[in-house]
Design a protein around this motif. Structure first.
Motif, mmCIF file in Angstrom:
data_model
loop_
_atom_site.group_PDB
_atom_site.id
_atom_site.type_symbol
_atom_site.label_atom_id
_atom_site.label_comp_id
_atom_site.label_asym_id
_atom_site.label_seq_id
_atom_site.Cartn_x
_atom_site.Cartn_y
_atom_site.Cartn_z
ATOM 1 N N ARG A 263 56.247 -2.338 -36.676
ATOM 2 C CA ARG A 263 55.671 -1.617 -37.599
ATOM 3 C C ARG A 263 55.678 -0.354 -37.301
ATOM 4 O O ARG A 263 55.132 0.273 -36.066
ATOM 5 C CB ARG A 263 54.060 -2.181 -37.363
ATOM 6 N N ASP A 264 56.241 0.590 -38.205
ATOM 7 C CA ASP A 264 56.058 1.989 -38.005
ATOM 8 C C ASP A 264 55.146 2.542 -38.600
ATOM 9 O O ASP A 264 55.208 3.946 -38.851
ATOM 10 C CB ASP A 264 57.687 2.555 -38.188
ATOM 11 N N LYS A 265 54.131 2.230 -39.649
ATOM 12 C CA LYS A 265 53.222 2.670 -40.098
ATOM 13 C C LYS A 265 51.901 2.561 -39.448
ATOM 14 O O LYS A 265 51.064 1.493 -39.595
ATOM 15 C CB LYS A 265 53.230 2.407 -41.640
ATOM 16 N N LYS B 248 67.784 -5.410 -44.636
ATOM 17 C CA LYS B 248 66.420 -5.819 -44.563
ATOM 18 C C LYS B 248 66.177 -6.823 -43.491
ATOM 19 O O LYS B 248 66.740 -7.950 -43.570
ATOM 20 C CB LYS B 248 65.898 -6.321 -45.941
ATOM 21 N N LEU B 249 65.165 -6.453 -42.588
ATOM 22 C CA LEU B 249 64.946 -7.501 -41.506
ATOM 23 C C LEU B 249 63.919 -8.507 -41.976
ATOM 24 O O LEU B 249 62.964 -8.281 -42.775
ATOM 25 C CB LEU B 249 64.480 -6.604 -40.146
ATOM 26 N N GLN B 250 63.982 -9.652 -41.379
ATOM 27 C CA GLN B 250 63.242 -10.850 -41.517
ATOM 28 C C GLN B 250 61.868 -10.807 -40.660
ATOM 29 O O GLN B 250 60.977 -11.093 -41.230
ATOM 30 C CB GLN B 250 63.989 -12.016 -41.356
ATOM 31 N N ALA C 110 72.251 2.893 -35.599
ATOM 32 C CA ALA C 110 71.461 2.262 -36.184
ATOM 33 C C ALA C 110 69.879 2.707 -36.002
ATOM 34 O O ALA C 110 69.809 3.150 -34.821
ATOM 35 C CB ALA C 110 71.496 0.734 -35.690
ATOM 36 N N GLU C 111 69.271 2.817 -37.267
ATOM 37 C CA GLU C 111 67.867 3.460 -37.332
ATOM 38 C C GLU C 111 67.168 2.390 -37.843
ATOM 39 O O GLU C 111 67.341 2.309 -38.924
ATOM 40 C CB GLU C 111 67.952 4.895 -37.660
ATOM 41 N N PHE C 112 65.712 2.102 -37.417
ATOM 42 C CA PHE C 112 64.934 1.327 -38.219
ATOM 43 C C PHE C 112 63.889 2.145 -38.988
ATOM 44 O O PHE C 112 63.392 3.159 -38.360
ATOM 45 C CB PHE C 112 64.204 0.401 -37.221
ATOM 46 N N SER C 113 63.315 1.670 -40.056
ATOM 47 C CA SER C 113 62.358 2.440 -40.770
ATOM 48 C C SER C 113 61.733 1.389 -41.840
ATOM 49 O O SER C 113 62.885 1.030 -42.806
ATOM 50 C CB SER C 113 62.819 3.926 -41.316
ATOM 51 N N ASP C 114 60.575 1.256 -41.942
ATOM 52 C CA ASP C 114 60.296 0.486 -42.904
ATOM 53 C C ASP C 114 60.651 -0.793 -43.165
ATOM 54 O O ASP C 114 60.824 -0.992 -44.310
ATOM 55 C CB ASP C 114 59.823 1.328 -43.983
ATOM 56 N N SER C 115 60.818 -1.442 -42.068
ATOM 57 C CA SER C 115 61.209 -2.884 -42.340
ATOM 58 C C SER C 115 62.829 -3.154 -42.498
ATOM 59 O O SER C 115 63.332 -4.083 -42.736
ATOM 60 C CB SER C 115 60.626 -3.760 -43.441
ATOM 61 N N TRP D 260 56.688 1.008 -31.306
ATOM 62 C CA TRP D 260 57.499 0.203 -30.304
ATOM 63 C C TRP D 260 59.030 1.188 -30.550
ATOM 64 O O TRP D 260 59.918 0.973 -29.433
ATOM 65 C CB TRP D 260 57.870 -0.978 -30.976
ATOM 66 N N ALA D 261 59.411 1.840 -31.168
ATOM 67 C CA ALA D 261 60.509 2.716 -31.253
ATOM 68 C C ALA D 261 60.386 3.968 -30.709
ATOM 69 O O ALA D 261 61.280 4.826 -30.394
ATOM 70 C CB ALA D 261 60.896 2.810 -32.716
#
Length: 679
Positions: free
Chosen positions: A280-282, A246-248, A185-190, A360-361
């Protein structure tokens, strides 16, 4: 078309178990029963099976590991066909996939091949959604008449056709439906992107992705529809499934797992669980500046919005000597997110700094580089030349140790002919090379050339000169030849005299000899000249030599050759000589005695000459009052004689002469005395 291809990929996996790729069959062992599942592999076979129906037979192959020979039994008393439309209408009210399956079964037949194949592919996909659907389509059978410890062969065939398929299953081995693996799993932009590998393309036809919002206690599917494989196989033939979610909320842990939908209408075991936290990745990039501090230090500071401090883990500081080279991490520990300064206590004379904000990542948000140049008056260390050599063509090679200073710029090389005069620079520009190749003229009278090197840093601070290296120009003129001045020959020796070479750089002279009938000369002796160091062991200069190893009746060519310090050889001076043969050879010597007191005898022995001896003449005198005279003559094949006519305590005097086959003879030997002791 892409979606149609991906569905067919699952169906094509059945080809491994199919007869002529028309029909596939698999089975699984369940509690007290075996579930048999088959599937047509093309549109025409599907239609034929729907029309004529399927029969299922079972044959026992082994029982308790003992092979048996039994006939097949028919399990289906009548052909299995798709159920009527009213069944699908009722079933469709509680199962949306059954509703779709019924419509696909009884919709009008199209003449378009693409439409036919899509209708077939979707029908096969729907048959995997539940056992009720595949059973209602006439493609599943539960055999409850099995026994433990038996191995069965199941054969399904389409009535009134030659199409069939077989599979073998062991009732002692319960079927395990493997889960998908390698979930990632990879997170990007929510958004979370989940990826997994299809473990078994035969048994994994679709997938369900589940999410837990309560720390992994309970899971729910994130989609009401099954997930199909959405990518083509990689270069190794592996298939992967993907799904996004999409994460809440940010900074909350979510847990994901994947299950496969199998042709038996069941879910496989769950895959391993992956944990994801949104963040938040931006983030904006830090803006860097600097200040000089006392004691040759640099203060690096940066700006970053305080309002976003909680959206990150902290900062890291990097430095590089060059803009496009690898950056070194200076902050050994991560700098806290509320800090905005860092002190470099050991800065480079010039370098580039970057400040990295870590989200955070662990993703890095790197500033633009900031260039810093320090005041510098410290020169590089003195170069040290390690290797110097010159070849016979005058090509000079120098090698030296590379300087290690971080701000090192390069070297300049200087050359001179006289240590009291100024050297000339021979390098066109400052270079980091640690090897010099230079070509000297060999016709100059000056035999020595001098080199030195200076190192520079980027501020052009110059080191002190390296130690001056002296190179001797190659000697291309061979030394003058030594010359024979006198000689003397006898029947046993050849005496030679000469004058040595007049060249000052001669280090040794060699005397060579070869028979004139031979082309190979051998070294007779070597002589050191002018007290120079030599590999030969002679101590003093020598201008004569006495030859004692020459053989009779052979003419030799003697040669003198001088060698100088450069290894150049003079032209050889030669003379041809041979020993003077008069028919008289040197006397035999020595003669030894071995006494036998019991037998009152003495054994006389000597070294036999090289030439063939025809006979020996032994002379003897007994006591002091007799004259020495011929005593015995005997064959030349012996080199000893035992005298038994002797008395104790009396001295006997012997002399020996050899007569050779060629008529020559030795001189009469000197007198050798023997006295047998008293017993």
């Amino acid at each position: 078309m892409k979606q149609y291809f991906l569905i067919l990929m699952i169906i094509c996996a059945w080809n491994t178990f199919a007869q002529e790729t028309h029909l596939g069959i698999i089975a699984k062992v369940q509690d007290n029963k075996i579930v048999v599942r088959w599937m047509p592999l093309d549109y025409q076979t599907w239609k034929l099976g729907n029309l004529n129906g399927y029969l299922l037979e079972r044959r026992t192959i082994t029982r308790n590991n003992i092979k048996v020979n039994e006939s097949s039994i028919l399990l289906t008393k009548k052909p299995l066909k798709p159920l009527k439309e009213d069944f699908w209408t009722r079933f469709g009210k509680t199962n949306k996939f059954a509703e779709v399956a019924g419509k696909l079964l009884y919709q009008e037949t199209s003449s378009d091949t693409t439409t036919q194949n899509l209708q077939f592919a979707m029908s096969m996909l729907m048959s995997n959604m539940s056992p009720g659907i595949s059973s209602g389509m006439g493609m599943l059978y539960e055999d409850k008449t099995t026994n433990k410890g038996e191995v069965y062969e199941y054969t399904t065939k389409i009535v009134d056709s030659s199409i069939f398929a077989k599979t073998i299953i062991n009732t002692s081995k319960k079927t395990i439906l493997l889960p998908p693996r390698n979930i990632y799993a990879e997170f990007s932009d929510s958004t979370v992107f989940i990826r997994w590998q299809v473990t078994d393309s035969l048994l994994h036809s679709a997938f369900v992705v589940e999410r837990s919002d309560d720390g992994g206690v309970s899971f729910k599917s994130i989609d009401v529809n099954p997930i199909l494989i959405s990518t083509e196989p990689d270069s190794l033939g592996r298939f992967f499934g993907t799904k996004s979610d999409k994460l809440q909320r940010f900074y909350q842990n979510y847990y994901y797992r994947v299950k496969a939908i199998t042709p038996f209408g069941e879910l496989s075991q769950a895959s391993s669980i992956v944990k994801v936290m949104g963040y938040r990745d931006k983030l904006p990039l830090p803006k860097v500046s600097y200040q000089f501090l006392p004691k040759n230090r640099v203060l690096i500071n940066w700006t970053f919005p305080d309002s976003l401090q909680n959206e990150m883990l902290g900062f890291e500081i990097y430095r590089s000597a060059k803009l496009d080279q690898k950056y070194e991490l200076l902050s050994k520990k991560r700098i806290t997110r509320n800090a905005r300064i860092f002190v470099d206590s050991l800065p480079l004379s010039e370098g580039y700094y970057r400040v990295v904000a870590i989200d955070w990542a662990g993703k890095e948000h790197t500033s633009y580089p900031e260039f810093v140049q320090m005041d510098d008056t410290i020169p590089p260390i003195k170069p040290i030349i390690k290797i110097k050599r010159i070849n016979e063509k005058g090509v000079v090679t120098l090698k030296w140790s590379a300087n290690k200073e971080s701000d090192f710029q390069g070297y300049s090389i200087f050359r001179g002919e006289n240590p009291k005069q100024e050297f000339s620079i021979i390098s066109k520009e400052i270079s980091k090379d640690t090897v010099l190749t230079d070509t000297l003229s060999l016709v100059l009278l000056n035999k020595k050339v001098l080199y030195t090197i200076i190192a520079y840093d980027k501020r052009l601070n110059a080191s002190i000169h390296s130690d001056t290296i002296i190179i001797k120009r190659p000697d291309i003129i061979p030394p003058s030849s030594p010359n024979f001045t006198s000689f003397n020959v006898s029947d046993s020796t050849i005496y030679l005299e000469w004058v040595n070479s007049f060249s000052e750089d001669v280090i040794y002279t060699v005397l060579l000899r070869r028979p004139i009938s031979d082309s190979i000369a051998c070294l007779v002796h070597g002589f050191r000249n002018n007290n120079l160091k030599s590999t030969l062991n002679e101590i003093n200069t020598q201008t004569s030599f006495l030859e004692v190893t020459a053989e009779d009746n052979i003419t030799y060519e003697y040669s003198l050759v001088a060698y100088d310090e450069s290894g150049l050889a003079s032209k050889p001076t030669t003379i041809q000589l041979s020993k003077l043969f008069t028919g008289v050879r040197k006397a035999i010597s020595p003669i030894t005695f071995e006494f036998d007191t019991t037998a009152r005898s003495t054994k006389i022995t000597w070294l036999a000459p090289k030439q063939k001896v025809r006979k020996y003449i032994l002379y003897r005198k007994r006591g002091e009052n007799e004259y020495i005279s011929v005593y015995k003559q005997f064959e030349g094949k012996y080199a000893s004689f035992t005298d038994t006519n002797i008395e104790s305590n009396i001295s006997y005097y012997y002399r020996l002469m050899a007569i050779f086959e060629d008529g020559s003879e030795t001189k009469l030997s000197e007198i050798f005395t023997a006295k047998i002791p008293t017993k």
